[in-house]
Scaffold this active site. Structure first.
Site, PDB file in Angstrom:
ATOM      1  N   ILE A 202       0.870  -1.186   0.000  1.00  0.00           N
ATOM      2  CA  ILE A 202       0.000   0.000   0.000  1.00  0.00           C
ATOM      3  C   ILE A 202       0.900   1.228   0.000  1.00  0.00           C
ATOM      4  O   ILE A 202       1.696   1.408   0.927  1.00  0.00           O
ATOM      5  CB  ILE A 202      -0.890   0.067   1.264  1.00  0.00           C
ATOM      6  N   HIS A 203       0.784   2.063  -1.038  1.00  0.00           N
ATOM      7  CA  HIS A 203       1.601   3.275  -1.013  1.00  0.00           C
ATOM      8  C   HIS A 203       1.012   4.450  -1.786  1.00  0.00           C
ATOM      9  O   HIS A 203       1.439   5.583  -1.633  1.00  0.00           O
ATOM     10  CB  HIS A 203       3.007   2.986  -1.558  1.00  0.00           C
ATOM     11  N   ARG A 204       0.012   4.208  -2.632  1.00  0.00           N
ATOM     12  CA  ARG A 204      -0.523   5.273  -3.486  1.00  0.00           C
ATOM     13  C   ARG A 204      -1.136   6.394  -2.653  1.00  0.00           C
ATOM     14  O   ARG A 204      -1.887   6.142  -1.706  1.00  0.00           O
ATOM     15  CB  ARG A 204      -1.588   4.721  -4.427  1.00  0.00           C
TER      16      ARG A 204
END
Length: 350
Positions: A202-204
């Site tokens: 998860i990074h967006r």
């Protein structure tokens, strides 16, 4: 020929590892690291384990707002371009480093070559979409990975300098997959050997910067009843602390891992749940079902081929993907033959 390559983030290091290895056999390459990713686990480890040449310049830009980050890169890159006088500037992907590298070269009338051109999510609220569209429109040589990327460019009126070379990340997977099999320390540390698990990233910004979306993702992973392995991006960790969000014991959170460790985790996973563009492709290369926690994807071929399911951040849809999604089609060869780097070098020769 003198080629100046601009990189700054994890996916670009991986692509550069594949291309530079071929490029340097016949050309002089100046490697500039903007410092967009500066954490050791997000930067230094990639250069070491992938045997990427030490950068000739490190701009040390670090984190900051999009404007500040891109503006600082432009100022520093201009000085380097004027000093080095490259024949062509090579940029990768869709980060602020990509845009700054391309825009600065274009202003100085230096030809720009864009690797991974033509990708479109058709969501201009995404910083990545803005970067890739603007970069394509100032580039002279556009290396596209797929037929749909080529068609996207032509719809926008770009009809010259397009070369469908295949995907350089497929090159990288083929180059490093054998080496990655021995990078199993994290498997042992987390007691994962012989167990089925879900690998998640998860990074967006579209997820991390919005509490409702990130909260839904956390709830779904907590409720899925499966072992989940999550190498946590520093930005995601920060926002989770800010929002007061926590994972249950079934979610095994680790620091970011190197590329070879990530490949190892992907190879041994049951499914992959992500909001990353690169990880969607890696899941496809590994023949792992992928659940994408976004509202759209630039890698439409993985969805059309039946190996990627777009679920957004709805808790029920994420859970359904984790528990029930099974690819129903045989994979087609849609990303080339693993020789994109050689084609890129030959085209630059011409």
């Amino acid at each position: 020929m003198k080629i100046l390559t601009v990189v700054g983030a994890r996916p670009q290091f991986i692509k550069a590892a594949a291309v530079s290895n071929i490029l340097r056999k016949s050309h002089s390459e100046i490697l500039v690291h903007t410092g967009q990713h500066y954490d050791e686990n997000m930067s230094k480890v990639f250069f070491e384990e992938l045997n990427i040449p030490k950068p000739d310049y490190n701009l040390g830009v670090g984190s900051g707002s999009h404007g500040k980050q891109t503006g600082t890169m432009l100022i520093k890159l201009e000085e380097i371009y004027e000093k080095e006088k490259p024949d062509v500037v090579l940029v990768y992907g869709d980060t602020n480093s990509t845009l700054a590298g391309a825009l600065c070269a274009s202003k100085l009338l230096i030809p720009v070559a864009h690797v991974e051109a033509g990708l479109r999510s058709f969501n201009m609220e995404m910083p990545e979409e803005q970067n890739r569209v603007l970069t394509d429109h100032v580039s002279n040589i556009l290396f596209v990975p797929t037929k749909s990327a080529e068609e996207n460019l032509k719809r926008e009126g770009i009809d010259k300098g397009i070369y469908n070379v295949g995907d350089v990340m497929f090159d990288a997977i083929l180059n490093f997959k054998k080496l990655a099999k021995n990078k199993n320390k994290i498997m042992k540390d987390l007691d994962l050997e012989g167990k089925e698990y879900i690998l998640t990233t998860i990074h967006r910004a579209e997820n991390t910067d919005h509490i409702d979306r990130l909260n839904n993702i956390v709830d779904a992973l907590n409720e899925c009843g499966r072992i989940v392995v999550l190498p946590l991006h520093p930005r995601t960790r920060k926002y989770m602390l800010d929002y007061g969000l926590e994972f249950n014991e079934n979610v095994k959170v680790t620091d970011p891992v190197g590329y070879l460790e990530m490949i190892n985790l992907e190879m041994n996973s049951q499914k992959i749940v992500t909001d990353s563009g690169g990880v969607q492709k890696e899941a496809f290369f590994m023949k792992k079902p992928c659940i994408t926690m976004r509202d759209e994807t630039e890698w439409v071929e993985t969805v059309e081929n039946g190996w990627n399911k777009i679920v957004g951040t709805d808790v029920k849809k994420i859970l359904d993907g984790i528990l029930n999604f099974v690819p129903l089609k045989e994979q087609k060869n849609i990303f080339g033959d693993g020789k994109a780097s050689s084609r890129i070098t030959k085209i630059l020769d011409r």
